[in-house]
Scaffold this motif. Structure first.
Motif, PDB file in Angstrom:
ATOM      1  N   GLN A 163      -8.642   1.664  -9.796  1.00  0.00           N
ATOM      2  CA  GLN A 163      -9.351   2.288  -8.585  1.00  0.00           C
ATOM      3  C   GLN A 163      -8.442   1.864  -7.311  1.00  0.00           C
ATOM      4  OE1 GLN A 163     -13.239   1.400 -10.106  1.00  0.00           O
ATOM      5  NE2 GLN A 163     -13.736   3.605  -9.380  1.00  0.00           N
ATOM      6  N   MET A 164      -8.410   0.792  -6.947  1.00  0.00           N
ATOM      7  CA  MET A 164      -7.893   0.124  -5.882  1.00  0.00           C
ATOM      8  C   MET A 164      -6.702   0.216  -5.917  1.00  0.00           C
ATOM      9  SD  MET A 164     -10.127  -3.186  -5.014  1.00  0.00           S
ATOM     10  CE  MET A 164     -10.013  -3.884  -6.702  1.00  0.00           C
ATOM     11  N   ASP A 165      -5.609   0.210  -7.058  1.00  0.00           N
ATOM     12  CA  ASP A 165      -4.212   0.222  -7.067  1.00  0.00           C
ATOM     13  C   ASP A 165      -3.859   1.634  -6.775  1.00  0.00           C
ATOM     14  OD1 ASP A 165      -3.770  -2.319  -8.012  1.00  0.00           O
ATOM     15  OD2 ASP A 165      -3.561  -2.151  -9.967  1.00  0.00           O
ATOM     16  N   LEU A 166      -4.587   2.678  -7.184  1.00  0.00           N
ATOM     17  CA  LEU A 166      -4.278   4.219  -6.671  1.00  0.00           C
ATOM     18  C   LEU A 166      -4.247   4.327  -5.394  1.00  0.00           C
ATOM     19  CD1 LEU A 166      -4.149   7.192  -7.277  1.00  0.00           C
ATOM     20  CD2 LEU A 166      -6.543   7.119  -7.244  1.00  0.00           C
ATOM     21  N   ILE A 167      -5.291   3.729  -4.662  1.00  0.00           N
ATOM     22  CA  ILE A 167      -5.350   4.020  -3.177  1.00  0.00           C
ATOM     23  C   ILE A 167      -4.203   3.045  -2.392  1.00  0.00           C
ATOM     24  CG2 ILE A 167      -6.790   3.744  -1.000  1.00  0.00           C
ATOM     25  CD1 ILE A 167      -7.351   6.064  -3.247  1.00  0.00           C
ATOM     26  N   LYS A 168      -3.826   1.891  -2.964  1.00  0.00           N
ATOM     27  CA  LYS A 168      -2.834   1.196  -2.426  1.00  0.00           C
ATOM     28  C   LYS A 168      -1.547   2.156  -2.706  1.00  0.00           C
ATOM     29  CE  LYS A 168      -4.842  -3.339  -3.345  1.00  0.00           C
ATOM     30  NZ  LYS A 168      -4.987  -4.620  -4.005  1.00  0.00           N
ATOM     31  N   ALA A 169      -1.247   2.643  -3.612  1.00  0.00           N
ATOM     32  CA  ALA A 169       0.065   3.232  -3.899  1.00  0.00           C
ATOM     33  C   ALA A 169       0.180   4.478  -3.182  1.00  0.00           C
ATOM     34  CB  ALA A 169       0.257   3.757  -5.548  1.00  0.00           C
ATOM     35  N   ILE A 170      -0.861   5.254  -2.840  1.00  0.00           N
ATOM     36  CA  ILE A 170      -0.768   6.594  -2.122  1.00  0.00           C
ATOM     37  C   ILE A 170      -0.970   6.472  -0.518  1.00  0.00           C
ATOM     38  CG2 ILE A 170      -1.585   8.918  -1.996  1.00  0.00           C
ATOM     39  CD1 ILE A 170      -1.656   8.721  -5.055  1.00  0.00           C
ATOM     40  N   GLU A 171      -2.135   5.309  -0.328  1.00  0.00           N
ATOM     41  CA  GLU A 171      -2.396   5.431   1.161  1.00  0.00           C
ATOM     42  C   GLU A 171      -2.976   6.783   1.870  1.00  0.00           C
ATOM     43  OE1 GLU A 171      -0.399   2.673   3.659  1.00  0.00           O
ATOM     44  OE2 GLU A 171       0.145   1.240   2.301  1.00  0.00           O
ATOM     45  N   PRO A 172      -3.801   7.555   1.224  1.00  0.00           N
ATOM     46  CA  PRO A 172      -4.290   8.733   1.515  1.00  0.00           C
ATOM     47  C   PRO A 172      -4.862   8.554   3.095  1.00  0.00           C
ATOM     48  CG  PRO A 172      -5.821   7.932   0.304  1.00  0.00           C
ATOM     49  CD  PRO A 172      -4.676   6.924   0.056  1.00  0.00           C
ATOM     50  N   GLU A 173      -5.197   9.402   3.777  1.00  0.00           N
ATOM     51  CA  GLU A 173      -6.059   9.533   5.056  1.00  0.00           C
ATOM     52  C   GLU A 173      -7.360   8.861   4.577  1.00  0.00           C
ATOM     53  OE1 GLU A 173      -6.791  12.164   9.038  1.00  0.00           O
ATOM     54  OE2 GLU A 173      -6.084  13.255   7.180  1.00  0.00           O
ATOM     55  N   ALA A 174      -7.908   9.283   3.625  1.00  0.00           N
ATOM     56  CA  ALA A 174      -9.222   8.964   3.388  1.00  0.00           C
ATOM     57  C   ALA A 174      -9.379   8.794   1.877  1.00  0.00           C
ATOM     58  CB  ALA A 174     -10.387  10.016   3.870  1.00  0.00           C
ATOM     59  N   ALA A 175     -10.512   7.952   1.454  1.00  0.00           N
ATOM     60  CA  ALA A 175     -10.822   7.635  -0.110  1.00  0.00           C
ATOM     61  C   ALA A 175     -12.284   7.604  -0.156  1.00  0.00           C
ATOM     62  CB  ALA A 175      -9.973   6.524  -0.692  1.00  0.00           C
ATOM     63  N   SER A 176     -12.973   7.782  -1.312  1.00  0.00           N
ATOM     64  CA  SER A 176     -14.002   7.813  -1.851  1.00  0.00           C
ATOM     65  C   SER A 176     -14.235   6.567  -2.935  1.00  0.00           C
ATOM     66  CB  SER A 176     -14.987   9.075  -2.071  1.00  0.00           C
ATOM     67  OG  SER A 176     -14.397   9.375  -3.202  1.00  0.00           O
ATOM     68  N   PHE A 177     -15.345   5.773  -2.386  1.00  0.00           N
ATOM     69  CA  PHE A 177     -15.691   4.686  -3.349  1.00  0.00           C
ATOM     70  C   PHE A 177     -17.092   4.684  -3.700  1.00  0.00           C
ATOM     71  CE2 PHE A 177     -12.308   3.685  -0.679  1.00  0.00           C
ATOM     72  CZ  PHE A 177     -11.336   3.427  -1.424  1.00  0.00           C
TER      73      PHE A 177
END
Length: 284
Positions: free
Chosen positions: A106-120
């Protein structure tokens, strides 16, 4: 330096509308207009923005239609939506695990894309006390990267845990948003407006952090209107409910957004535009 408090003059009495157009589990068998491909999602998001949504909660799917946190699948939908909408919408990527993905993925996805926002979902990213230190490093990294986190809680007990995590510095004090999910554990996934009540005493302890509500089932709009009256933001869409207030199948996510905006306006509410949201809730 990050903002810790919004400009109340800009956002007072305004409600952010988030649209969740597909979710992780529904298919075309549930609704023929459920958007699954990147192209379908981009068109649907554009239509929802035209009706008043300022943020989209995106779930990527595989070519076979299954929920995916794979980087390639998420990059595909992220880029197509971004290309079509530009800065007209805040793109929030989900990290929902659905029993398939672990916190590291889950964390790797956001690290790779760096979107403006993410939900957790806090229960997924911090499943045990031993997970707290890794989560702390990750969530503080998000703040440094100017990525807005939305922490998802399903019960007042989880909201209490969020407050504890903030007090202990596990979660940063700024650059985030909350989502209260109503009805997830109710019979037949049906929520009631009263399901929000147990959260409200703890809302007083949020110190200005914005919160939103999503609600499963046929009383979705009733629940969202109650949240809006109390100063909350709202999330609507096929992820949680496929029906109108008349209990007929909705045509699209965009029609759900339109009907919600009409109801909000009828009660004297004002929809928050994307510029205001980005300035006050989702920026450094």
């Amino acid at each position: 330096m990050k903002k810790t408090m919004p400009d109340i003059g800009d956002i007072e009495n305004k409600n952010l509308i988030i649209v969740a157009p597909n979710g992780a589990r529904k298919t075309k068998l549930d609704h023929p207009n459920l958007p699954l491909s990147p192209e379908e999602l981009a068109v649907e998001v554009e239509n929802c923005v035209a009706q008043g949504a300022a943020m989209v909660h995106l779930h990527a799917r595989t070519a076979q239609g299954a929920h995916s946190l794979e980087i390639e699948d998420n990059l595909a939908v992220y880029h197509v939506v971004k290309q079509r909408l530009g800065d007209k919408v805040i793109i929030q990527l989900t990290t929902e695990a659905v029993g398939i993905y672990n916190p590291e993925q889950q964390m790797d996805l956001i690290k790779a894309i760096e979107p403006e926002a993410a939900s957790f979902a806090l229960v997924e990213l911090i499943p045990t006390q031993e997970s707290e230190e890794i989560a702390k490093q990750f969530f503080h990294w998000l703040t440094l990267r100017n990525i807005t986190s939305q922490y998802i809680v399903y019960s007042p007990e989880q909201l209490s845990y969020y407050l504890d995590l903030r007090r202990r510095g596990i979660l940063p004090a700024e650059q985030h948003h909350l989502l209260f999910v109503l009805g997830r554990y109710n019979e037949n996934l049906e929520s009631e407006p009263s399901d929000l009540d147990p959260f409200l005493e703890l809302v007083k302890q949020l110190d200005g952090v914005r919160w939103a509500v999503c609600a499963f089932g046929s009383k979705e709009q009733e629940c969202l209107l109650k949240a809006a009256r109390l100063g909350g933001d709202v999330r609507i869409g096929f992820e949680n409910n496929l029906y109108t207030t008349e209990q007929v199948v909705a045509d699209s996510n965009a029609s759900q957004v339109r009907d919600l905006v009409t109801a909000l306006n009828r009660e004297g509410g004002t929809v928050m535009d994307v510029e205001t949201a980005r300035k006050n809730l989702f920026s450094a």
